[in-house]
Write an enzyme that holds these catalytic residues in place. Structure first.
Site, PDB file in Angstrom:
ATOM      1  N   TYR A 111      20.875  22.351   0.828  1.00  8.84           N
ATOM      2  CA  TYR A 111      22.313  22.469   1.123  1.00  8.84           C
ATOM      3  C   TYR A 111      22.914  23.622   0.311  1.00  8.84           C
ATOM      4  O   TYR A 111      23.586  24.502   0.855  1.00  8.84           O
ATOM      5  CB  TYR A 111      23.040  21.161   0.790  1.00  8.84           C
ATOM      6  CG  TYR A 111      24.520  21.343   0.621  1.00  8.84           C
ATOM      7  CD1 TYR A 111      25.335  21.493   1.728  1.00  8.84           C
ATOM      8  CD2 TYR A 111      25.100  21.417  -0.653  1.00  8.84           C
ATOM      9  CE1 TYR A 111      26.697  21.705   1.581  1.00  8.84           C
ATOM     10  CE2 TYR A 111      26.461  21.631  -0.809  1.00  8.84           C
ATOM     11  CZ  TYR A 111      27.250  21.775   0.303  1.00  8.84           C
ATOM     12  OH  TYR A 111      28.595  21.999   0.151  1.00  8.84           O
ATOM     13  N   SER A 142      30.827  26.642  -2.103  1.00  6.61           N
ATOM     14  CA  SER A 142      30.812  25.526  -3.045  1.00  6.61           C
ATOM     15  C   SER A 142      30.446  26.010  -4.437  1.00  6.61           C
ATOM     16  O   SER A 142      29.689  26.981  -4.595  1.00  6.61           O
ATOM     17  CB  SER A 142      29.761  24.531  -2.560  1.00  6.61           C
ATOM     18  OG  SER A 142      29.457  23.613  -3.579  1.00  6.61           O
ATOM     19  N   ASN A 177      21.448  24.616  11.141  1.00  6.51           N
ATOM     20  CA  ASN A 177      22.849  24.330  11.481  1.00  6.51           C
ATOM     21  C   ASN A 177      23.817  25.222  10.695  1.00  6.51           C
ATOM     22  O   ASN A 177      24.714  25.834  11.276  1.00  6.51           O
ATOM     23  CB  ASN A 177      23.157  22.854  11.207  1.00  6.51           C
ATOM     24  CG  ASN A 177      24.543  22.482  11.680  1.00  6.51           C
ATOM     25  OD1 ASN A 177      24.812  22.462  12.876  1.00  6.51           O
ATOM     26  ND2 ASN A 177      25.441  22.237  10.751  1.00  6.51           N
ATOM     27  N   LYS A 193      24.598  27.597   1.352  1.00  2.00           N
ATOM     28  CA  LYS A 193      25.871  28.213   0.946  1.00  2.00           C
ATOM     29  C   LYS A 193      25.617  29.599   0.357  1.00  2.00           C
ATOM     30  O   LYS A 193      26.330  30.555   0.653  1.00  2.00           O
ATOM     31  CB  LYS A 193      26.607  27.318  -0.063  1.00  2.00           C
ATOM     32  CG  LYS A 193      27.068  25.987   0.517  1.00  2.00           C
ATOM     33  CD  LYS A 193      28.112  26.156   1.608  1.00  2.00           C
ATOM     34  CE  LYS A 193      28.476  24.864   2.304  1.00  2.00           C
ATOM     35  NZ  LYS A 193      29.269  25.070   3.538  1.00  2.00           N
TER      36      LYS A 193
END
Ligand code: UDP
Length: 341
Positions: free
Chosen positions: A153, A128, A103, A157
């Site tokens: 996650y 982030s 995604n 990034k």
């Protein structure tokens, strides 16, 4: 028709919706792209309620390159893209790593491909502070080393930042920035938009406000035996409205650039607050006692992190205007407004 249009993917989400409001306040017209996977339709109505302008809404999944192409190729006067749409739950990413890689990376690459073909420029990416991991030195500057990510996650990034760097190298006219967020909290002062966590919140502030509202029995403080002044972890909590304004500043920074560029900015307040400080400040602004207990450490937690924001202050011509009290007061008003509706 002469409105300056900015595509905002994930524009119905937490940071995205606040950014749409600030874009409109600054004279831009956002075009929201959202699939409402992790956001609510009524937020688009609320953006209109706050600003008097209803953003265009394109409902498509950002991983759907051909869908995006079909829907966007008719648009004229696109000044930039702000790409928020992404999966963002650290814990879930360890359970569903492939979903996260697919995604988050497919959406970013689809948008970059399309930028080139449709002749768009000025791309702002939601990154982030997780890319810094456990920093060796504080405050963290943009030159601090990128550490091995603690979660899939975090790795998405880092990977997206690499993709954008390579993209910009190969397309020298393109202007791209990554914004590395520290801990966004709070809500719009109107209490019409704010964070909408699904299920049990993972983040500190929504957990606090839900506990105060009686939706959770108590807050567990994850460890008070860290090497910090009060033993609890330290973060840089930034008001979401200040963060939203930084996105407008980033778009304007890119528009100002005469040549292609890839650049990275930290977005925080430059101050660190411990979990106990956040609790005490919340109790003060809300005028109540929070039911909390000290529990064990949460695995993977960073002990201490806060930003050096000098680069963003200078180049983006942006500074935070709100503090922790403002953010906690607004988060609490938002929580109470949810109870009323
Ligand atoms: N935290 C906590 N209890 C909670 C949620 C978070 O004590 O129920 C702490 C967490 O250990 C960390 C800080 O609050 O020190 C911020 O956590 P959050 O998940 O909001 O942000 P992140 O860790 O991703 O920076």
């Amino acid at each position: 028709m002469d409105k300056k249009r900015i595509i905002v993917t994930g524009g119905a989400g937490y940071i995205g919706s606040h950014t749409c409001v600030e874009l409109i306040n600054a004279g831009y017209t956002p075009i929201i792209i959202d699939n409402f996977f992790n956001s609510e339709r009524f937020i688009v109505d609320r953006i209109e309620q706050i600003t008097g302008l209803r953003p265009d809404l394109i409902e498509v999944d950002c991983t759907d390159y051909s869908g995006l192409m079909t829907l966007l190729k008719g648009y004229k006067g696109i000044e930039g893209i702000i790409h928020f749409a992404a999966y963002k739950a650290v814990g879930e990413s360890t359970q569903k790593p492939v979903d996260y890689y697919y995604n988050n990376i497919a959406s970013t690459t689809a948008l970059l491909k399309l930028m080139n073909i449709l002749g768009f420029n000025n791309f702002v990416f939601s990154s982030s502070c997780t890319v810094y991991g456990q920093p060796d030195e504080l405050p963290v500057t943009e030159n601090s080393p990128i550490k091995t990510a603690e979660s899939p996650y975090g790795r998405t990034k880092q990977m997206c930042e690499d993709v954008m760097k390579d993209y910009q190298k190969a397309n020298q006219d393109q202007k791209v920035v990554s914004l590395r967020y520290f801990n966004p909290i709070g809500a719009h002062s109107s209490s019409l938009i704010g964070e909408l966590p699904r299920g049990v919140p993972n983040n500190l502030v929504p957990y606090i406000t839900q506990t105060a509202a009686g939706l959770r029995d108590h807050l567990t403080v994850f460890g008070d035996d860290y090497d910090t002044p009060d033993g609890t972890c330290i973060r840089d909590y930034i008001h979401v409205v200040d963060l939203a304004k930084a996105h407008v500043a980033a778009i304007e920074y890119l528009i100002r650039q005469k040549n292609g560029i890839y650049n990275v900015f930290n977005l925080g307040t430059g101050r660190g607050n411990s979990v106990l400080e956040v609790i005490r400040t919340f109790e003060e602004v809300a005028g109540l006692k929070l039911n909390y207990k000290i529990g064990p450490r949460r695995s993977g937690d960073i002990v201490k992190v806060y930003a050096d924001v000098a680069k963003a202050n200078k180049d983006l011509e942006w500074e935070t205007e709100l503090d922790l009290k403002d953010a906690l007061r607004d988060a609490w008003s938002w929580e109470r407004s949810l109870k009323e509706n």
